[in-house]
Structure formats: structure tokens, C-alpha cells
Design an enzyme around this catalytic site. Structure first.
Site, short mmCIF file in Angstrom:
data_model
loop_
_atom_site.label_atom_id
_atom_site.label_comp_id
_atom_site.label_asym_id
_atom_site.label_seq_id
_atom_site.Cartn_x
_atom_site.Cartn_y
_atom_site.Cartn_z
N ASP A 38 36.56 36.27 34.10
CA ASP A 38 35.33 35.90 33.09
C ASP A 38 34.84 34.61 33.91
OD1 ASP A 38 35.43 38.06 31.66
OD2 ASP A 38 37.15 37.14 30.21
N TYR A 66 48.90 35.42 34.89
CA TYR A 66 48.12 34.64 34.20
C TYR A 66 48.79 33.73 33.44
CZ TYR A 66 44.18 38.08 34.75
OH TYR A 66 43.29 39.19 35.23
N ASP A 80 36.53 34.92 23.08
CA ASP A 80 37.16 33.78 23.66
C ASP A 80 36.06 32.39 23.18
OD1 ASP A 80 34.66 33.75 24.98
OD2 ASP A 80 35.52 33.79 26.99
N ARG A 173 41.50 38.46 26.52
CA ARG A 173 40.76 38.14 25.59
C ARG A 173 41.08 39.24 24.60
NH1 ARG A 173 35.00 38.58 26.77
NH2 ARG A 173 35.54 39.61 28.59
#
Length: 219
Positions: A38, A66, A80, A173
Site C-alpha cells: 500500500d 511485517y 487504515d 489492514r
């Protein structure tokens, strides 16, 4: 030449921004990436150019790691912090232990995850975010994904910090949104950094500035 770059994608760039900049700056025939990040996320973006684009399919299927930060108490239309706030709920009943229990539920059970409407995922040839921007409603089918591992790094003032390893097609997300609902509140992703994609680690990555200034060093 290995025809692969491991880029530390800067915040504010789309994955396609990186692809197009590299393609046109170096006049490569073909450039692609091994898994979308993203715009608000940073970290490992595997780029293949010319012959390297043939390898990207196998990279897309790799597990990814992550570092994430999730804010409880708010929900946005994008899942988000870049999105519009659409809901607020209390979160003072949430503890580190209850978060761990909820995450273990997602980890140990089949997790059918619904991708965010504002995402690059394609349905009938159209990207979801394009449909969302045109206020078009569509039924998004959940997909089976896996939360492989996680570690809670901290939980203070409603902000959860954690590391996690996930399967192909996993949206952090969506996990934030689902985690908020599971804990009878709401939540949204505020920070995300991809630290590993398959064999490629953040410590082996380069910035766009480094690549553009000294391409030969990284070939």
C-alpha cells in the site's frame, strides 16, 4: 546480472510508482513487482526487470513478514489511517492478553478474510479502489489466508505494536479491522513495514535514491 532489485519502498509511493520510475529511468523493456505494498506502507518490494519479470510469480506466492501498528477505537473506510473515520468505539476493556487470545483464534482457525474495498485487488478486471472511488457497490468474496506467526511488541494507549508472518493474499489492514470487531471495538492500521518477502530481507534492500544514483552497484 540477476535482474532483481530489492527496494525499501518509501511511504507515499504506490508499488506501481516504483515500477514505472525504474522502467522509464533505466529504459528497461519490462518491469514488475512481486507483491503489492500500500502507498502508506514501507519496506521490501521485490522488483524484477527484463528477464527477472519471469521470476515474479514465484515471489508473489511467498510468505511475508511485517511490523505493524494498530490503533483501537477508530474504524476507517480504508481500514487504515489514510481513510475517512466511519466509526468510533470504546477500547478500555481491551488488554494485551485479550489481543493475544484473539490473534491466536485467527491463527489456529480457518481465516476467511475479506479484502479492503480500497485495495488493488481486481474483481472482474477492475481494481477495487477504482470501484470504491466511483461509489460502486460490489460483493467481495472472502479468501482463505493464514496468520502463520505473530509477536506482540507492545500495547499502550490503545496502540498495538506487533510483528507477524502471513501467507499470500493476506491484508494486514483487514486483520486490524477484524481484530477490532473480534474484541467488540474497532481498529485501524496506522503503520506498516514489510521486513521480509520470501528470501528477501529488509537488511538486503536499497532505497530508490541509492538505485537511481548508482544502478551498476546493485546489478
Amino acid at each position: 546480472m540477476n535482474y532483481i532489485y530489492v527496494i525499501d519502498k518509501p511511504k507515499g509511493w504506490t508499488s506501481n510508482d516504483v515500477v514505472q520510475k525504474i522502467k522509464h529511468h533505466f529504459a528497461y523493456r519490462k518491469v514488475g513487482h512481486g507483491g503489492t505494498l500500500d502507498p502508506n506502507a514501507t519496506g521490501v518490494l521485490v522488483i524484477g526487470y527484463n528477464e527477472g519479470t519471469k521470476l515474479l510469480t514465484q515471489f508473489i506466492t511467498n510468505d511475508k513478514e511485517y511490523e505493524a501498528q494498530i490503533q483501537f477505537g477508530i474504524q476507517t473506510d480504508t481500514f487504515d489511517i489514510t481513510g475517512k473515520i466511519i466509526n468510533r468505539k470504546l477500547f478500555n476493556h481491551i488488554s494485551k492478553q485479550s489481543i493475544e487470545t484473539a490473534l491466536k483464534y485467527f491463527q489456529n482457525n480457518e481465516y476467511w478474510q475479506t479484502p479492503p474495498m480500497f485495495s488493488a485487488k481486481k474483481v472482474n478486471g477492475q481494481k477495487l479502489y477504482q470501484l470504491a472511488r466511483n461509489n460502486k457497490s460490489i460483493n467481495i468474496k472472502p479468501q482463505l489466508v493464514k496468520l502463520i506467526n505473530f509477536q506482540i511488541m507492545g500495547f499502550n494507549h490503545g496502540v498495538l505494536k506487533l510483528t507477524l508472518t502471513v501467507s499470500k493474499g493476506f491484508y494486514i489492514r483487514s486483520l486490524a479491522n477484524d481484530l477490532g470487531a473480534k474484541l467488540q471495538s474497532c481498529a485501524t492500521l496506522i503503520e506498516l513495514k514489510r521486513t521480509k518477502s520470501g528470501q528477501f530481507h529488509i537488511i538486503d534492500s536499497i532505497t530508490m535514491d541509492q538505485l537511481l544514483k548508482d544502478k551498476k552497484r546493485y546489478e
